[in-house]
Design a protein around this motif. Structure first.
Motif, PDB file in Angstrom:
ATOM      1  N   PRO A 157      29.510  23.501 -32.741  1.00 36.22           N
ATOM      2  CA  PRO A 157      30.090  22.369 -33.483  1.00 36.22           C
ATOM      3  C   PRO A 157      30.766  21.308 -32.632  1.00 36.22           C
ATOM      4  O   PRO A 157      30.748  20.128 -32.978  1.00 36.22           O
ATOM      5  N   LEU A 158      31.379  21.689 -31.505  1.00 32.61           N
ATOM      6  CA  LEU A 158      32.115  20.739 -30.677  1.00 32.61           C
ATOM      7  C   LEU A 158      31.338  20.328 -29.430  1.00 32.61           C
ATOM      8  O   LEU A 158      31.919  19.759 -28.495  1.00 32.61           O
ATOM      9  N   MET A 159      30.036  20.553 -29.399  1.00 29.11           N
ATOM     10  CA  MET A 159      29.245  20.177 -28.222  1.00 29.11           C
ATOM     11  C   MET A 159      29.297  18.675 -27.996  1.00 29.11           C
ATOM     12  O   MET A 159      29.446  17.885 -28.935  1.00 29.11           O
ATOM     13  N   GLN A 160      29.188  18.297 -26.738  1.00 26.55           N
ATOM     14  CA  GLN A 160      29.157  16.894 -26.351  1.00 26.55           C
ATOM     15  C   GLN A 160      27.856  16.590 -25.624  1.00 26.55           C
ATOM     16  O   GLN A 160      27.343  17.420 -24.865  1.00 26.55           O
TER      17      GLN A 160
ATOM     18  N   ALA B 259      31.212   6.108 -38.443  1.00 26.36           N
ATOM     19  CA  ALA B 259      30.435   6.038 -37.197  1.00 26.36           C
ATOM     20  C   ALA B 259      31.335   5.364 -36.168  1.00 26.36           C
ATOM     21  O   ALA B 259      31.291   4.144 -35.999  1.00 26.36           O
ATOM     22  N   GLU B 260      32.203   6.157 -35.537  1.00 27.87           N
ATOM     23  CA  GLU B 260      33.120   5.636 -34.515  1.00 27.87           C
ATOM     24  C   GLU B 260      32.319   4.997 -33.386  1.00 27.87           C
ATOM     25  O   GLU B 260      31.309   5.540 -32.932  1.00 27.87           O
ATOM     26  N   ILE B 261      32.777   3.825 -32.924  1.00 23.07           N
ATOM     27  CA  ILE B 261      31.971   3.015 -32.014  1.00 23.07           C
ATOM     28  C   ILE B 261      31.675   3.698 -30.679  1.00 23.07           C
ATOM     29  O   ILE B 261      30.703   3.358 -30.012  1.00 23.07           O
ATOM     30  N   ASP B 262      32.498   4.674 -30.285  1.00 18.15           N
ATOM     31  CA  ASP B 262      32.288   5.334 -28.994  1.00 18.15           C
ATOM     32  C   ASP B 262      31.585   6.679 -29.105  1.00 18.15           C
ATOM     33  O   ASP B 262      31.383   7.338 -28.069  1.00 18.15           O
TER      34      ASP B 262
ATOM     35  N   ASP C 223      36.310  14.315 -28.146  1.00 13.69           N
ATOM     36  CA  ASP C 223      35.829  13.638 -26.954  1.00 13.69           C
ATOM     37  C   ASP C 223      35.210  14.661 -26.007  1.00 13.69           C
ATOM     38  O   ASP C 223      35.020  15.826 -26.368  1.00 13.69           O
ATOM     39  N   TRP C 224      34.912  14.247 -24.768  1.00 11.18           N
ATOM     40  CA  TRP C 224      34.194  15.130 -23.843  1.00 11.18           C
ATOM     41  C   TRP C 224      34.958  16.417 -23.572  1.00 11.18           C
ATOM     42  O   TRP C 224      34.348  17.455 -23.276  1.00 11.18           O
ATOM     43  N   SER C 225      36.295  16.393 -23.702  1.00 18.46           N
ATOM     44  CA  SER C 225      37.087  17.585 -23.394  1.00 18.46           C
ATOM     45  C   SER C 225      36.952  18.680 -24.449  1.00 18.46           C
ATOM     46  O   SER C 225      37.376  19.819 -24.212  1.00 18.46           O
ATOM     47  N   SER C 226      36.365  18.348 -25.608  1.00 18.59           N
ATOM     48  CA  SER C 226      36.287  19.338 -26.691  1.00 18.59           C
ATOM     49  C   SER C 226      35.243  20.419 -26.430  1.00 18.59           C
ATOM     50  O   SER C 226      35.317  21.499 -27.012  1.00 18.59           O
TER      51      SER C 226
END
Length: 243
Positions: free
Chosen positions: A74-77, A192-195, A229-232
């Motif tokens: 679920p938290l993959m980046q 849909a967050e822009i980043d 974010d990427w840290s997740s």
């Protein structure tokens, strides 16, 4: 009403702050960490799902992870599951940090947004929010905006549809989906967050469960207050750390 819309029939600009005060108040009241779902949409909703657009080559995120020997969760980046990430930046040949098939951040494909909206009931018109920072408006006035920390949106009202064009949008810049959609009863939000190269859908469990169960959608439930974010992604290390 729902359907794919290339132009903007039936959309009108909303300038009354009372129409979006609940949204801004809900984000503020949640006090969720930056980069969490609750930082970009009201935190009082029962459940949230991430909906992953297919890669540019049509692959699912699960398929991309499998190709790279990584784990889909679920938290993959994207930066942790796509082995092409960072290759150009490491070689010094260019800024292609995310690879050549990453889904576009903040701009989900219209057919994906439409498929999600099919799960989201609404009586009458809904509200659509578009980030002002695209700077693609014929009318540059940025009065009457929905403001949350780090983001400002123009708000429009119209049919429940996956619009790709907006009033006062420059004719040569068409082709962007809404960053926010919600109904008059505030029972759900699509963001849909822009980043971020994926959608968030918040609402009652029945709604998000139906999205999660749709075999045509790649979706995972996530907590409201967990950073996305990427840290997740604590399961897969980021590829850019590799020589």
């Amino acid at each position: 009403m729902s359907g794919l819309q290339g132009e903007a029939p039936g959309l009108v600009r909303v300038r009354d702050p009372e129409q979006w005060a609940w949204f801004a108040d809900g984000v503020a009241a949640g006090r969720c960490p930056w980069a969490s779902a609750g930082a970009v949409l009201p935190a009082h909703f029962e459940t949230v799902v991430r909906v992953f657009p297919p890669a540019q080559d049509g692959s699912t995120w699960e398929q991309v992870a499998a190709e790279s020997g990584r784990v889909a969760h679920p938290l993959m980046q994207w930066t942790h599951i796509e082995q092409r990430c960072g290759m150009a930046s490491r070689s010094g040949e260019g800024p292609l940090v995310f690879g050549d098939r990453v889904p576009e951040a903040g701009n989900p494909p219209a057919d994906l947004l439409e498929a999600v909206l099919e799960h989201c009931p609404a009586e009458g018109a809904v509200f659509h929010g578009v980030w002002v920072g695209y700077n693609q408006w014929d009318d540059p006035s940025n009065e009457a905006l929905l403001v949350i920390p780090g983001r400002e949106y123009r708000i429009f009202k119209g049919p429940k549809a996956a619009f790709r064009d907006w009033p006062d949008w420059q004719a040569d810049r068409r082709g962007r989906s809404a960053n926010l959609v919600w109904p008059a009863d505030h029972s759900w939000v699509v963001a849909a967050e822009i980043d971020w190269p994926y959608l968030l859908v918040a609402g009652p469990a029945e709604l998000t469960d139906s999205i999660h169960a749709n075999p045509g959608l790649e979706a995972h439930r996530v907590p409201m207050n967990t950073p996305l974010d990427w840290s997740s992604d604590t399961i897969n290390p980021p590829f850019w750390q590799y020589p």
